[in-house]
Design a protein around this motif. Structure first.
Motif, PDB file in Angstrom:
ATOM      1  N   GLY A  11       0.847  -1.251   0.074  1.00  0.00           N
ATOM      2  CA  GLY A  11       0.021   0.212  -0.047  1.00  0.00           C
ATOM      3  C   GLY A  11       1.057   1.101   0.065  1.00  0.00           C
ATOM      4  N   ASP A  12       0.523   2.033   0.975  1.00  0.00           N
ATOM      5  CA  ASP A  12       1.384   3.313   0.939  1.00  0.00           C
ATOM      6  C   ASP A  12       2.791   3.219   1.157  1.00  0.00           C
ATOM      7  OD1 ASP A  12       1.802   5.771   1.362  1.00  0.00           O
ATOM      8  OD2 ASP A  12       0.526   6.494   2.792  1.00  0.00           O
ATOM      9  N   GLY A  13       3.428   3.253   0.155  1.00  0.00           N
ATOM     10  CA  GLY A  13       4.916   3.190   0.028  1.00  0.00           C
ATOM     11  C   GLY A  13       5.483   4.369   0.933  1.00  0.00           C
ATOM     12  N   ILE A  14       5.143   5.607   1.057  1.00  0.00           N
ATOM     13  CA  ILE A  14       5.506   6.560   1.717  1.00  0.00           C
ATOM     14  C   ILE A  14       5.447   6.380   3.136  1.00  0.00           C
ATOM     15  CG2 ILE A  14       5.460   9.106   2.182  1.00  0.00           C
ATOM     16  CD1 ILE A  14       6.225   8.262  -0.588  1.00  0.00           C
ATOM     17  N   GLN A  15       4.396   5.610   3.786  1.00  0.00           N
ATOM     18  CA  GLN A  15       4.344   4.992   4.996  1.00  0.00           C
ATOM     19  C   GLN A  15       5.500   4.263   5.663  1.00  0.00           C
ATOM     20  OE1 GLN A  15       1.768   6.738   6.323  1.00  0.00           O
ATOM     21  NE2 GLN A  15       2.467   6.105   8.244  1.00  0.00           N
ATOM     22  N   ALA A  16       6.019   3.526   4.530  1.00  0.00           N
ATOM     23  CA  ALA A  16       7.043   2.408   4.795  1.00  0.00           C
ATOM     24  C   ALA A  16       8.314   3.335   5.070  1.00  0.00           C
ATOM     25  CB  ALA A  16       7.207   1.331   3.766  1.00  0.00           C
ATOM     26  N   MET A  17       8.497   4.226   4.247  1.00  0.00           N
ATOM     27  CA  MET A  17       9.296   5.268   4.593  1.00  0.00           C
ATOM     28  C   MET A  17       9.512   5.974   5.963  1.00  0.00           C
ATOM     29  SD  MET A  17      10.787   5.789   1.188  1.00  0.00           S
ATOM     30  CE  MET A  17       9.944   4.863  -0.096  1.00  0.00           C
ATOM     31  N   LYS A  18       8.386   6.175   6.364  1.00  0.00           N
ATOM     32  CA  LYS A  18       8.409   7.103   7.407  1.00  0.00           C
ATOM     33  C   LYS A  18       8.852   6.028   8.809  1.00  0.00           C
ATOM     34  CE  LYS A  18       4.855  10.574   6.725  1.00  0.00           C
ATOM     35  NZ  LYS A  18       3.341  10.223   6.262  1.00  0.00           N
ATOM     36  N   ALA A  19       8.622   4.821   8.508  1.00  0.00           N
ATOM     37  CA  ALA A  19       9.002   3.906   9.436  1.00  0.00           C
ATOM     38  C   ALA A  19      10.311   3.758   9.759  1.00  0.00           C
ATOM     39  CB  ALA A  19       8.178   2.471   9.272  1.00  0.00           C
ATOM     40  N   GLY A  20      11.213   4.430   8.883  1.00  0.00           N
ATOM     41  CA  GLY A  20      12.573   4.532   8.996  1.00  0.00           C
ATOM     42  C   GLY A  20      13.266   3.644   7.963  1.00  0.00           C
ATOM     43  N   LEU A  21      12.636   2.873   7.028  1.00  0.00           N
ATOM     44  CA  LEU A  21      13.204   2.283   6.033  1.00  0.00           C
ATOM     45  C   LEU A  21      13.993   3.076   5.218  1.00  0.00           C
ATOM     46  CD1 LEU A  21      10.519  -0.430   5.123  1.00  0.00           C
ATOM     47  CD2 LEU A  21      12.778  -0.645   6.162  1.00  0.00           C
ATOM     48  N   MET A  22      13.552   4.311   4.980  1.00  0.00           N
ATOM     49  CA  MET A  22      14.370   5.274   4.084  1.00  0.00           C
ATOM     50  C   MET A  22      15.698   5.586   4.386  1.00  0.00           C
ATOM     51  SD  MET A  22      12.527   8.029   2.196  1.00  0.00           S
ATOM     52  CE  MET A  22      13.248   9.022   0.869  1.00  0.00           C
ATOM     53  N   GLU A  23      15.915   5.398   6.037  1.00  0.00           N
ATOM     54  CA  GLU A  23      17.058   6.030   6.311  1.00  0.00           C
ATOM     55  C   GLU A  23      18.145   4.676   6.101  1.00  0.00           C
ATOM     56  OE1 GLU A  23      16.822   8.850   7.597  1.00  0.00           O
ATOM     57  OE2 GLU A  23      14.590   8.603   7.495  1.00  0.00           O
ATOM     58  N   VAL A  24      17.649   3.706   5.972  1.00  0.00           N
ATOM     59  CA  VAL A  24      18.710   2.679   5.898  1.00  0.00           C
ATOM     60  C   VAL A  24      18.977   2.078   4.474  1.00  0.00           C
ATOM     61  CG1 VAL A  24      18.252   1.773   8.142  1.00  0.00           C
ATOM     62  CG2 VAL A  24      17.111   0.704   6.179  1.00  0.00           C
ATOM     63  N   ALA A  25      18.287   2.749   3.561  1.00  0.00           N
ATOM     64  CA  ALA A  25      18.176   1.916   2.140  1.00  0.00           C
ATOM     65  C   ALA A  25      19.409   2.722   1.234  1.00  0.00           C
ATOM     66  CB  ALA A  25      17.103   2.557   1.286  1.00  0.00           C
ATOM     67  N   ASP A  26      20.148   1.658   0.543  1.00  0.00           N
ATOM     68  CA  ASP A  26      21.208   2.116  -0.410  1.00  0.00           C
ATOM     69  C   ASP A  26      20.639   1.748  -1.689  1.00  0.00           C
ATOM     70  OD1 ASP A  26      23.409   2.578   1.527  1.00  0.00           O
ATOM     71  OD2 ASP A  26      23.301   0.657   1.867  1.00  0.00           O
ATOM     72  N   MET A  27      19.442   1.034  -1.483  1.00  0.00           N
ATOM     73  CA  MET A  27      18.728   0.812  -2.921  1.00  0.00           C
ATOM     74  C   MET A  27      17.416   0.570  -2.642  1.00  0.00           C
ATOM     75  SD  MET A  27      21.065  -2.462  -4.396  1.00  0.00           S
ATOM     76  CE  MET A  27      22.187  -1.736  -3.614  1.00  0.00           C
ATOM     77  N   PHE A  28      16.363   0.509  -3.592  1.00  0.00           N
ATOM     78  CA  PHE A  28      15.007  -0.002  -3.127  1.00  0.00           C
ATOM     79  C   PHE A  28      14.812  -0.731  -4.114  1.00  0.00           C
ATOM     80  CE2 PHE A  28      14.506   4.196  -0.640  1.00  0.00           C
ATOM     81  CZ  PHE A  28      13.904   3.610   0.226  1.00  0.00           C
ATOM     82  N   VAL A  29      14.008  -1.974  -3.919  1.00  0.00           N
ATOM     83  CA  VAL A  29      13.539  -3.069  -4.909  1.00  0.00           C
ATOM     84  C   VAL A  29      12.111  -3.031  -4.517  1.00  0.00           C
ATOM     85  CG1 VAL A  29      13.790  -5.566  -5.366  1.00  0.00           C
ATOM     86  CG2 VAL A  29      15.756  -4.313  -4.298  1.00  0.00           C
ATOM     87  N   VAL A  30      11.306  -2.981  -5.757  1.00  0.00           N
ATOM     88  CA  VAL A  30       9.814  -2.856  -5.599  1.00  0.00           C
ATOM     89  C   VAL A  30       9.891  -4.431  -6.220  1.00  0.00           C
ATOM     90  CG1 VAL A  30       7.582  -2.294  -6.761  1.00  0.00           C
ATOM     91  CG2 VAL A  30       9.339  -0.550  -5.926  1.00  0.00           C
ATOM     92  N   ASN A  31       9.419  -5.212  -5.543  1.00  0.00           N
ATOM     93  CA  ASN A  31       9.305  -6.704  -5.808  1.00  0.00           C
ATOM     94  C   ASN A  31       7.871  -7.030  -6.009  1.00  0.00           C
ATOM     95  OD1 ASN A  31      10.013  -9.333  -6.182  1.00  0.00           O
ATOM     96  ND2 ASN A  31       9.448 -10.083  -4.097  1.00  0.00           N
TER      97      ASN A  31
END
Ligand code: GTP
Ligand code: MG
Length: 364
Positions: free
Chosen positions: A176-196
């Motif tokens: 669902g809301d991709g941006i929500q996942a970002m807020k959960a801190g995933l954005m801070e740790v990503a060197d790359m994103f994979v949309v599976n």
């Protein structure tokens, strides 16, 4: 056989590359068994060399399927791979990989692959210390590639990021809301994103959302970013003879995969390798290893002090009296702590004079 002899034999077998020795060493670390500090004192006397790749994301995003597919590709290149799944919510299943070229069961029987699931917390509640140590053990054993799968919720992703060189964050259209996942801190740790699960609807939208979020966060324009990739290939995805410059900045790529169909996996592996080259040429890899070494020292020091504090406190002859004082309001936790801490820090519990080795000083 004495415990010491057993450890010596285990170390010798480990150094000869025997798998059962590896499995036993890992079990000892995980179970925080007696002798584990003596074991690690020996086993970890090697320079870390493995590529440590973190794969994190929500439950069921396809992290295991992706890890297995990456492992299969690395095997095709003749490289050995260890996979550590931390707190998996489901086991590695026997599905097909890379569009049926390989079955997961083949991986399980491949001696060039080592798969281990484990809990992130040791019995002492030490923050993922045992996980980090297991990864170090796999590195010391000689695995050139270590894939670390974690569910990206709570704080674990930060702990695991510290253990990995590169971290891929896996998201799926239905999360669902991709941006929500970002807020959960995933954005801070990503060197790359994979949309599976890009075989499902909504993948392109999610890719766009992530790219927008990245633009907002980094305040950069899409300069030099090919539409299809989201990464400046001229800087990072280039062949080995066109390495990025020392000052080169890593542009976080947003990739699309279908692990089930084996689509986009080559690309994913290329990005992992490119990121690793980037870390190497910028000196960031050594900087991360340095921070990791500091973290390990802190881990061991804190673990020993915590254990010692616990034992000394619980066995302190006046603890009951002081506790009653806190209850009655004639003491506070602070005033008691002022008295207990010197007893914890002192080498000898009470008035004794001779140096003795206290059993609470060993971290096993
Ligand atoms: N349609 C589709 N299904 C996929 C894809 N990749 C994985 N799956 C399926 O999604 C389910 C979960 O896959 P896993 O690889 O176990 O996911 P995971 O992220 O490791 O899950 P946990 O470890 O439980 O968090 C399995 O049934 C996979 O077969 C994909 O690209 N497309
Ligand atoms: Mg999994």
């Amino acid at each position: 056989m004495t415990g010491e002899e057993r450890i010596r034999r285990l170390v010798a077998d480990f150094r000869r590359g025997r798998r059962p020795a590896l499995a036993r060493a890992i079990s000892m670390v995980e179970g925080e068994r007696p002798g584990v500090s003596d074991l690690l004192r020996e086993l970890l006397l090697v320079r870390p060399r493995a590529r440590r790749m973190g794969i994190t994301g929500p439950p069921g995003a396809g992290k295991s399927t992706l890890a297995a597919a990456i492992a299969a590709l690395l095997r095709e290149r003749g490289e050995e791979v260890a996979i550590v799944a931390v707190d998996p919510t489901s086991p590695f299943s026997g599905g097909a990989l890379l569009g049926d070229r390989i079955r997961m069961n083949d991986l399980a029987t491949d001696p060039g692959i080592f798969i281990r699931s484990m809990a992130s917390r040791g019995s002492l509640g030490g923050l993922a210390t045992t996980t980090r140590e297991v990864i170090d053990v796999l590195d010391a054993f000689g695995f050139p590639n270590i894939l670390i799968e974690t569910v990206g919720v709570g704080q674990t992703q930060f702990e695991i990021q510290a253990a990995a060189d590169s971290t891929a964050v896996v998201l799926v259209p239905e999360s669902g809301d991709g941006i929500q996942a970002m807020k959960a801190g995933l954005m801070e740790v990503a060197d790359m994103f994979v949309v599976n699960k890009s075989d499902r609807v909504g993948a392109d939208r999610l890719v766009r959302e992530i790219r927008q979020a990245l633009l907002l966060k980094h305040g950069v324009t899409s300069r030099g970013v090919p539409a299809h990739h989201g990464v400046d290939l001229s800087a990072v995805g280039a062949p080995a003879d066109e390495e990025p410059s020392r000052s080169g900045r890593w542009e976080i790529p947003v990739l699309k995969t279908s692990a089930g169909r084996g689509e986009g996996i080559d690309d994913f592996l290329e990005q992992i390798l490119a990121h690793h080259r980037h870390l190497t040429v910028t000196g960031e890899l050594e900087a991360r290893r340095q921070r990791r070494a500091e973290g390990r020292i802190r881990d061991v020091v804190e673990r020993r002090l915590r254990r010692r504090a616990r034992t000394r406190m619980e066995t302190h002859p006046r603890l009951a009296e002081w506790t009653a004082g806190v209850r009655a309001g004639s003491e506070t936790a602070y005033s008691v702590a002022d008295r207990i801490i010197p007893a914890i820090l002192g080498r000898v519990p009470e008035r004794g004079t001779e140096e003795r080795r206290d059993p609470s000083d060993v971290d096993d």
